[in-house]
Design an enzyme around this catalytic site. Structure first.
Site, PDB file in Angstrom:
ATOM      1  N   LYS A 146       2.355  10.387   9.723  1.00 13.07           N
ATOM      2  CA  LYS A 146       3.640   9.358   9.329  1.00 13.07           C
ATOM      3  C   LYS A 146       3.767   9.632   7.875  1.00 13.07           C
ATOM      4  O   LYS A 146       3.180   9.004   7.241  1.00 13.07           O
ATOM      5  CB  LYS A 146       3.488   8.077   9.901  1.00 13.07           C
ATOM      6  N   SER A 148      -0.514   0.628  -0.493  1.00  7.47           N
ATOM      7  CA  SER A 148      -0.669  -0.377  -1.370  1.00  7.47           C
ATOM      8  C   SER A 148      -1.869  -1.105  -0.754  1.00  7.47           C
ATOM      9  O   SER A 148      -2.132  -1.343   0.574  1.00  7.47           O
ATOM     10  CB  SER A 148       0.626  -1.196  -1.217  1.00  7.47           C
ATOM     11  N   GLY A 162      -2.683  -1.810   3.289  1.00  9.14           N
ATOM     12  CA  GLY A 162      -3.848  -1.082   3.783  1.00  9.14           C
ATOM     13  C   GLY A 162      -4.827  -2.327   4.655  1.00  9.14           C
ATOM     14  O   GLY A 162      -5.205  -2.109   5.483  1.00  9.14           O
ATOM     15  N   GLU A 171      -7.052   4.394   0.696  1.00  9.00           N
ATOM     16  CA  GLU A 171      -7.303   4.783  -0.687  1.00  9.00           C
ATOM     17  C   GLU A 171      -6.089   3.831  -1.031  1.00  9.00           C
ATOM     18  O   GLU A 171      -4.695   4.175  -0.585  1.00  9.00           O
ATOM     19  CB  GLU A 171      -6.920   6.419  -0.509  1.00  9.00           C
ATOM     20  N   CYS A 200      -2.013   6.978  -8.111  1.00  9.02           N
ATOM     21  CA  CYS A 200      -3.007   6.022  -7.468  1.00  9.02           C
ATOM     22  C   CYS A 200      -4.092   5.951  -8.840  1.00  9.02           C
ATOM     23  O   CYS A 200      -4.783   4.774  -8.911  1.00  9.02           O
ATOM     24  CB  CYS A 200      -3.829   6.344  -6.115  1.00  9.02           C
ATOM     25  N   GLU A 242      -1.465  -3.092 -10.248  1.00  9.14           N
ATOM     26  CA  GLU A 242      -1.061  -1.847 -10.392  1.00  9.14           C
ATOM     27  C   GLU A 242       0.530  -1.803 -10.610  1.00  9.14           C
ATOM     28  O   GLU A 242       1.222  -2.379  -9.658  1.00  9.14           O
ATOM     29  CB  GLU A 242      -1.360  -1.126  -9.144  1.00  9.14           C
TER      30      GLU A 242
HETATM   31  P1  NAI Z   1       3.414   1.143   1.172  1.00 12.65           P
HETATM   32  O1  NAI Z   1       1.719   0.919   1.193  1.00 12.65           O
HETATM   33  O2  NAI Z   1       4.479   0.224   1.743  1.00 12.65           O
HETATM   34  O3  NAI Z   1       3.464   2.470   1.635  1.00 12.65           O
HETATM   35  C1  NAI Z   1       2.580   3.619   2.214  1.00 12.65           C
HETATM   36  C2  NAI Z   1       2.723   4.290   3.177  1.00 12.65           C
HETATM   37  O4  NAI Z   1       2.759   3.334   4.201  1.00 12.65           O
HETATM   38  C3  NAI Z   1       4.297   4.749   3.715  1.00 12.65           C
HETATM   39  O5  NAI Z   1       4.209   5.952   4.407  1.00 12.65           O
HETATM   40  C4  NAI Z   1       4.835   3.732   4.465  1.00 12.65           C
HETATM   41  O6  NAI Z   1       5.783   3.844   5.449  1.00 12.65           O
HETATM   42  C5  NAI Z   1       3.289   3.448   5.404  1.00 12.65           C
HETATM   43  N1  NAI Z   1       3.483   1.772   6.089  1.00 12.65           N
HETATM   44  C6  NAI Z   1       4.186   0.731   5.448  1.00 12.65           C
HETATM   45  N2  NAI Z   1       3.897  -0.301   6.032  1.00 12.65           N
HETATM   46  C7  NAI Z   1       2.940   0.300   7.173  1.00 12.65           C
HETATM   47  C8  NAI Z   1       2.657  -0.518   8.313  1.00 12.65           C
HETATM   48  N3  NAI Z   1       2.661  -1.720   8.637  1.00 12.65           N
HETATM   49  N4  NAI Z   1       1.744   0.457   9.098  1.00 12.65           N
HETATM   50  C9  NAI Z   1       1.569   1.658   8.888  1.00 12.65           C
HETATM   51  N5  NAI Z   1       1.928   2.247   7.849  1.00 12.65           N
HETATM   52  C10 NAI Z   1       2.819   1.650   6.994  1.00 12.65           C
HETATM   53  O7  NAI Z   1       3.747   1.284  -0.308  1.00 12.65           O
HETATM   54  P2  NAI Z   1       5.109   0.987  -1.159  1.00 12.65           P
HETATM   55  O8  NAI Z   1       5.894  -0.106  -0.593  1.00 12.65           O
HETATM   56  O9  NAI Z   1       5.893   2.462  -0.790  1.00 12.65           O
HETATM   57  O10 NAI Z   1       4.826   0.851  -2.620  1.00 12.65           O
HETATM   58  C11 NAI Z   1       4.491  -0.462  -2.917  1.00 12.65           C
HETATM   59  C12 NAI Z   1       3.127  -0.297  -4.003  1.00 12.65           C
HETATM   60  O11 NAI Z   1       1.998   0.253  -3.157  1.00 12.65           O
HETATM   61  C13 NAI Z   1       3.256   0.659  -5.215  1.00 12.65           C
HETATM   62  O12 NAI Z   1       4.113   0.031  -6.285  1.00 12.65           O
HETATM   63  C14 NAI Z   1       1.765   0.966  -5.515  1.00 12.65           C
HETATM   64  O13 NAI Z   1       1.331  -0.019  -6.243  1.00 12.65           O
HETATM   65  C15 NAI Z   1       1.272   1.082  -3.908  1.00 12.65           C
HETATM   66  N6  NAI Z   1       1.247   2.440  -3.791  1.00 12.65           N
HETATM   67  C16 NAI Z   1      -0.055   3.109  -3.894  1.00 12.65           C
HETATM   68  C17 NAI Z   1      -0.280   4.389  -3.666  1.00 12.65           C
HETATM   69  C18 NAI Z   1      -1.444   5.229  -3.854  1.00 12.65           C
HETATM   70  O14 NAI Z   1      -1.315   6.327  -3.964  1.00 12.65           O
HETATM   71  N7  NAI Z   1      -2.542   4.411  -3.673  1.00 12.65           N
HETATM   72  C19 NAI Z   1       0.993   5.154  -2.945  1.00 12.65           C
HETATM   73  C20 NAI Z   1       1.962   4.466  -2.521  1.00 12.65           C
HETATM   74  C21 NAI Z   1       2.186   2.919  -2.955  1.00 12.65           C
END
Ligand code: NAI
Ligand code: MG
Length: 477
Positions: free
Chosen positions: A171, A225, A229, A246, A280, A379
């Site tokens: 996904k 995030s 997570g 991660e 990240c 972050e």
């Molecule tokens: P997010 O954690 O919401 O999104 C990451 C992934 O998780 C996306 O594919 C999203 O569709 C999926 N996701 C969201 N809610 C979910 C759920 N309930 N169950 C399963 N999958 C789900 O991150 P977002 O909102 O795009 O970004 C917010 C912050 O998160 C950023 O500002 C950053 O600090 C952090 N982040 C860190 C990343 C990293 O590489 N460690 C990557 C993306 C975001």
């Protein structure tokens, strides 16, 4: 509209809904993707199960590896096309998108080569026994991929999972998934059996949530995030599904007064400006020994002032952020810094000619950020570097370890004993000495401690996480 890719075919979303795809360089909608629902997830998971129970498990490890190598070669032949897709979808400067395309080629090369080199042990035991261990795949694995490095993160999690003999349902992030749909299509073209690799697009709280709580999913890898997570681990817990997490970081670069500053400065800039800071492992904190603090800030400030921000196609130092809300988030951090009297040393500039409507954010260097301030703790996920001074080794270690995160750190010093002391004292998944490897290194195990997550991806180590160990004790006296 781009459809789901399930069992090597394009599949209409069962609900008929779509999500607009926005180009971060100009804020305009240029495509639509399918909005996955429970029917789509069910379809993909059952396809992955059939493939796991069927064709995929009948292949030898060498045959699996050969398929991954073929995919690597195919991706290489399409490297520029993939880079262009990724650049537009994510707003990445072309040189970054090209590096990402090269990385996914390398991931499938590495894991293709590793597939038939993963083996168990024999264990000396009581007389009359032979004991051996088998590394078996989990089965159906789910992969929640974020938008910052779709190809790289897909390469590291799907590459490892397939090499170890699992099947995959991916996904991708709603903000950027076009490259991955193309990669899955290319995988089908090189002969990956139907159902081995399936992609369902959609929102995290819909398709993503349904996938991680699906009872027939045997392992989840999540990158994103810390807040989500936690949600993912809770959802997976209903079925005792193991999760690799991660979750990013607040990674420090620690600069002692004997450091080679000519080597440090360009690396420090790149570590926070790469991918507009949406990395990240971004080097988002700079800890500098007091005696050279002013000198470092001045030289770094000069470099920051020269940075230019523009569209993916302009291919400058820094591209736009992924979406409007991310731009607001970064702006809120900077507003807070201003309100709290944190001084800006220097800022880059948005280049003339950057399209209106793009989500541009000039790189910013902040100084004397108090260690407990949000800007030193959280972050930002934007091109914002927080600098602060330290007095001695103990102070540096306390600051480095003084956040909830622990993903990456670097130590800049010529003193060999100090290098080793710091490398051991810092709580993080990776430590670099006199360099900083923001996300690079397919071969190097990668992952966090504390709020940065758990489990290791990349390198050979990832293969252990994508398998379960079975112990077989044979009595033959
Ligand atoms: P997010 O954690 O919401 O999104 C990451 C992934 O998780 C996306 O594919 C999203 O569709 C999926 N996701 C969201 N809610 C979910 C759920 N309930 N169950 C399963 N999958 C789900 O991150 P977002 O909102 O795009 O970004 C917010 C912050 O998160 C950023 O500002 C950053 O600090 C952090 N982040 C860190 C990343 C990293 O590489 N460690 C990557 C993306 C975001
Ligand atoms: Mg997009």
């Amino acid at each position: 509209m781009k459809l789901h890719f399930i069992e090597n075919r394009w599949v209409e979303p069962a609900g008929g809904d779509s999500i607009a795809v926005i180009d971060p360089s100009d804020g305009q909608v240029f495509e639509h993707i399918a909005r996955g629902n429970a029917v789509d997830i069910e379809r993909a998971v059952s396809a992955a199960r059939r493939a796991y129970d069927g064709a995929w498990s009948r292949l030898s490890a060498a045959e699996r590896g050969r398929l991954l190598l073929k995919l690597s070669a195919r991706l290489q032949a399409h490297q520029e096309e993939l880079a262009q897709l990724e650049a537009r979808d994510c707003g990445k400067p072309l040189k970054q998108a090209r590096a990402d395309a090269a990385a996914i080629v390398r991931y499938f090369e590495f894991y293709g080569g590793a597939a038939d080199k993963l083996h168990g042990d024999t264990i000396p035991y009581q007389a009359g026994y032979t004991v051996l261990t088998l590394r078996e795949p989990h089965g159906v694995t789910a992969h929640i991929v974020p938008w910052n490095y779709p190809m790289q993160i897909f390469g590291r999690c799907v590459g490892g999972a397939l090499a170890a003999g699992n099947t995959c349902v991916v996904k991708p992030a709603e903000d950027a998934c076009l490259s991955l749909l193309r990669v899955a299509e290319l995988a089908a073209e090189v002969g990956l059996p139907e159902g081995v690799l399936n992609i369902v697009t959609g929102f995290g709280h819909e398709a993503g949530d349904l996938l991680v709580r699906h009872p027939d999913v045997d392992h989840v890898s999540f990158t994103g995030s810390p807040a989500i997570g936690r949600v993912v681990v809770r959802a997976a817990a209903d079925h005792h599904t193991p999760v690799t997490l991660e979750l990013g970081g607040k990674s420090p670069q620690i600069v002692f007064d004997d450091a080679d500053l000519d080597a440090l400065l360009p690396v420090a800039v790149n570590a926070i400006v790469q991918n507009a800071g949406q990395t990240c492992s971004a080097g988002s904190r700079l800890l500098v020994q007091r005696g050279i603090y002013e000198q470092v800030l001045q030289r770094l400030g000069d470099l920051f002032s020269g940075l230019r921000v523009g569209s993916a196609q302009m291919d400058l130092d820094c591209g736009p952020l992924i979406r409007h809300s991310q731009q607001e988030r970064v702006a809120a951090f900077l507003d807070q810094a201003r309100r709290d009297g944190i001084a800006t040393v220097a800022q880059g500039k948005i280049a003339a000619g950057a399209p209106a409507g793009g989500f541009y954010q000039p790189p910013t260097l902040l100084r004397d950020v108090p260690p407990q301030h949000r800007l030193a703790q959280e972050e930002v996920f934007g091109p914002v570097l927080a600098a602060m001074p330290f007095d001695d080794e103990a102070h540096a270690v306390a600051l480095a370890n003084g956040t909830d995160y622990g993903l990456v750190a670097s130590v800049w010093t010529r003193d060999g004993a100090r290098q080793m002391r710091l490398a051991r004292a810092i709580r993080s998944g990776q430590v670099f000495i006199n360099n900083y490897g923001a996300g690079g290194g397919v071969e190097l195990p990668f992952g966090g401690v504390k709020a940065s997550g758990h489990g290791r991806e990349k390198g050979f180590e990832a293969l252990y996480g994508f398998t379960v160990l079975k112990t077989i004790a044979i009595r033959h006296d």
